[in-house]
Design a protein around this motif. Structure first.
Motif, short mmCIF file in Angstrom:
data_model
loop_
_atom_site.label_atom_id
_atom_site.label_comp_id
_atom_site.label_asym_id
_atom_site.label_seq_id
_atom_site.Cartn_x
_atom_site.Cartn_y
_atom_site.Cartn_z
N LEU A 162 8.45 20.68 0.08
CA LEU A 162 8.77 21.95 0.73
C LEU A 162 7.67 23.00 0.56
N ILE A 163 6.57 22.61 -0.09
CA ILE A 163 5.51 23.58 -0.38
C ILE A 163 5.03 24.31 0.87
N ILE A 164 4.88 23.57 1.94
CA ILE A 164 4.35 24.17 3.17
C ILE A 164 5.22 25.31 3.68
N TYR A 165 6.52 25.26 3.35
CA TYR A 165 7.42 26.30 3.83
C TYR A 165 7.28 27.59 3.02
N GLY A 166 6.67 27.49 1.85
CA GLY A 166 6.51 28.67 1.01
C GLY A 166 5.73 29.77 1.69
N MET A 167 4.66 29.39 2.40
CA MET A 167 3.83 30.41 3.04
C MET A 167 4.57 31.08 4.20
N TYR A 168 5.49 30.36 4.81
CA TYR A 168 6.26 30.95 5.90
C TYR A 168 7.36 31.87 5.36
N ILE A 169 7.85 31.55 4.17
CA ILE A 169 8.82 32.45 3.52
C ILE A 169 8.14 33.77 3.19
N THR A 170 6.91 33.68 2.68
CA THR A 170 6.14 34.89 2.36
C THR A 170 5.84 35.69 3.62
#
Length: 259
Positions: A162-170
């Motif tokens: 799920l790491i890739i979704y972290g930047m979209y959460i930010t």
């Protein structure tokens, strides 16, 4: 109470960031096999110093303690460059480890460009200090960046897929604060988009086989000289914005008024 209501979202994000930071370092410092390195110890000290400084400043703004807020703000002349120089140190350390191990540094792009963006944010906060809301938004943007980093390492530990979704959460967090104040919230949206921008830069560097040269360049920089140089460079930049001169002028006015 009115202070908390007015800045409830800012308080929530800072507290969440603190909680994520605590969880990220829990096992390193308090786990069964805890053996924190000097780098990790420094990382904790610098990060929490900045987080609590921002939290304290937020409380002063909300309670209209303007003079005290300005005095405490002078601490940023030290802690701002320290945070920046510390990020530089961690980027060099990470790249050097990648070179020594022969495995490379998969964080090289985010580390390098994220560090440069952090320094730019702090500098811009004081270049635009006369526009108080923009000034505050830039400083608060550092919390958004730190929150994004905390989310990344949380996902890395519990759900790497799920790491890739972290930047979209930010990015989403930045967008929410932008909607809260469209006129003055754009610095927060900008900082929230940095991870996505850096990811695109990373893909471009990968396409042209520039990741390894970048890692070699950063990983071979002299740590002490580079850290001192970046600290001094940002310190000079902040001083040149006139913040010290303005504080002295305000102090003289207060003294004159008392006489």
């Amino acid at each position: 109470m009115s202070n908390i209501k007015k800045y409830i979202f800012e308080y929530v994000l800072i507290i969440i960031t603190i909680a994520l930071t605590v969880s990220g370092f829990w096992n390193i410092f308090l786990g069964a096999d805890a053996k924190p390195t000097p780098y990790q110890t420094l990382h904790v000290i610098v990060n929490f110093s900045w987080l609590f400084l921002m939290l304290y400043q937020l409380s002063l703004i909300g309670s209209n303690q303007t003079i005290k807020h300005k005095r405490v703000g002078l601490l940023i002349l030290f802690f701002g460059p320290l945070l920046f120089a510390h990020a530089v140190l961690m980027a060099i350390h990470s790249a050097h480890k990648g070179l020594v191990s022969g495995q490379g540094d998969f964080l090289i792009v985010q580390n390098v460009f994220g560090t440069l963006e952090l320094g730019l944010i702090i500098l811009m906060a004081f270049i635009l200090k006369k526009r108080r809301k923009i000034h505050g938004a830039f400083l608060f943007s550092t919390i958004v960046l730190m929150n994004g980093i905390s989310i990344f390492f949380l996902f890395l530990a519990v759900a790497p897929q799920l790491i890739i979704y972290g930047m979209y959460i930010t990015l989403f967090i930045g967008f929410l604060f932008f909607l809260k104040d469209i006129r003055n919230g754009w610095p927060i949206l900008l900082s929230g988009s940095f991870f996505v921008i850096n990811d695109s830069i990373g893909k471009l560097l990968l396409k042209y086989d520039l990741i390894q040269p970048l890692t070699e360049f950063v990983g071979t920089l002299p740590k002490v000289m580079t850290v001192i140089g970046t600290f001094v460079a940002l310190l000079i930049g902040l001083v040149l914005t006139g913040i010290v001169k303005k504080r002295k002028a305000n102090k003289m006015q207060l003294v004159t008024g008392e006489m």
